[in-house]
Design an enzyme around this catalytic site. Sequence first.
Site, PDB file in Angstrom:
ATOM      1  N   SER A 177      -7.885   5.020  -7.002  1.00 47.80           N
ATOM      2  CA  SER A 177      -8.081   3.747  -7.732  1.00 47.80           C
ATOM      3  C   SER A 177      -9.381   3.064  -7.540  1.00 47.80           C
ATOM      4  O   SER A 177      -9.943   3.580  -6.772  1.00 47.80           O
ATOM      5  CB  SER A 177      -6.957   2.742  -7.072  1.00 47.80           C
ATOM      6  OG  SER A 177      -7.084   1.543  -7.390  1.00 47.80           O
TER       7      SER A 177
ATOM      8  N   TYR B 193      -2.780  -1.253   0.279  1.00 46.62           N
ATOM      9  CA  TYR B 193      -3.081  -0.334  -0.717  1.00 46.62           C
ATOM     10  C   TYR B 193      -4.480   0.375  -0.652  1.00 46.62           C
ATOM     11  O   TYR B 193      -4.650   1.320  -0.898  1.00 46.62           O
ATOM     12  CB  TYR B 193      -2.703  -1.126  -1.983  1.00 46.62           C
ATOM     13  CG  TYR B 193      -2.850  -0.274  -3.063  1.00 46.62           C
ATOM     14  CD1 TYR B 193      -1.813   0.779  -3.527  1.00 46.62           C
ATOM     15  CD2 TYR B 193      -4.166  -0.329  -3.982  1.00 46.62           C
ATOM     16  CE1 TYR B 193      -2.040   1.534  -4.686  1.00 46.62           C
ATOM     17  CE2 TYR B 193      -4.280   0.382  -5.181  1.00 46.62           C
ATOM     18  CZ  TYR B 193      -3.110   1.274  -5.316  1.00 46.62           C
ATOM     19  OH  TYR B 193      -3.337   1.840  -6.588  1.00 46.62           O
TER      20      TYR B 193
ATOM     21  N   LYS C  29      -5.952   4.243  -0.300  1.00 42.83           N
ATOM     22  CA  LYS C  29      -6.790   4.813  -1.235  1.00 42.83           C
ATOM     23  C   LYS C  29      -8.273   5.373  -0.735  1.00 42.83           C
ATOM     24  O   LYS C  29      -8.785   6.327  -1.243  1.00 42.83           O
ATOM     25  CB  LYS C  29      -6.815   3.790  -2.615  1.00 42.83           C
ATOM     26  CG  LYS C  29      -5.653   3.787  -3.161  1.00 42.83           C
ATOM     27  CD  LYS C  29      -4.815   5.071  -3.648  1.00 42.83           C
ATOM     28  CE  LYS C  29      -3.785   4.848  -4.668  1.00 42.83           C
ATOM     29  NZ  LYS C  29      -3.243   6.136  -5.043  1.00 42.83           N
TER      30      LYS C  29
END
Length: 255
Positions: A147, A160, A164
């Site tokens: 991402s 999150y 990533k």
Amino acid sequence: MTVFPRTPSFRLDGRRALATGASSGIGLGAAAALAEAGAEVTLVARRAAELEAVAAAIAAAGGRARWHALDVTDLGAVAAFVAAEGPFDVLVNSAGLARHAPALETTPEDYDAAMALNLRAAYFLTREVARGLIAANRKGSLVNVSSQMGLVGGPDRAVYCATKHALEGMTKAMALEWAPHGIRVNTLCPTFIRTPLAEKTLANPERRAWILSKIKLGRLGEVEDLMGPIVFLASDASALVTGTHLVVDGGWTAE
């Protein structure tokens, strides 16, 4: 006499590809793109009915697809599946989830769920696919869907972002280890793509306005925006690309 160079092929004929999270969203787009480029694609996700429908749609479009219902967080099942069905020349590791909340409100359950799927499952699946390629003495291209949040931070995204950013480091280390075997490992780093996973965030008018203000091209991403980059990373067109990321973010990280 001038030697005229020729563009390396973007075709994947004769190659076997594995796409996870393939029942919807980016994983579905990856599967469609790989099949269109000529690969035989194995679709993996937990939802059997959706996988069957995607495989049928790929076949109807002239592609070749198989499907297998699998929870990629079940490491034993993953190892058995790859050993039985591999080796796979291409992997697009797209299964993932988001549990957004302010860092002060993160629950251990949300932390564990995100880490289990976004990082732990990706790590061991990538390892199993590489193990199969090495045993078969075959080269390959392994793509982890990361991402833009693997490169920067974002509000309410501490967990999150952690998954990533870790995926980026994992990919670099694996690329170094497996380069002598001709195995390339890279990440794809999209911005906000219009998928079921992003629906809740995009439904918030304030958050949507913030997102659009950060994407310099002025629009949300579509799954189709990632299909060409996926084929590029999977194919000989990117034969000297490994240990890095391909950012498809409309300019988000340019500032």
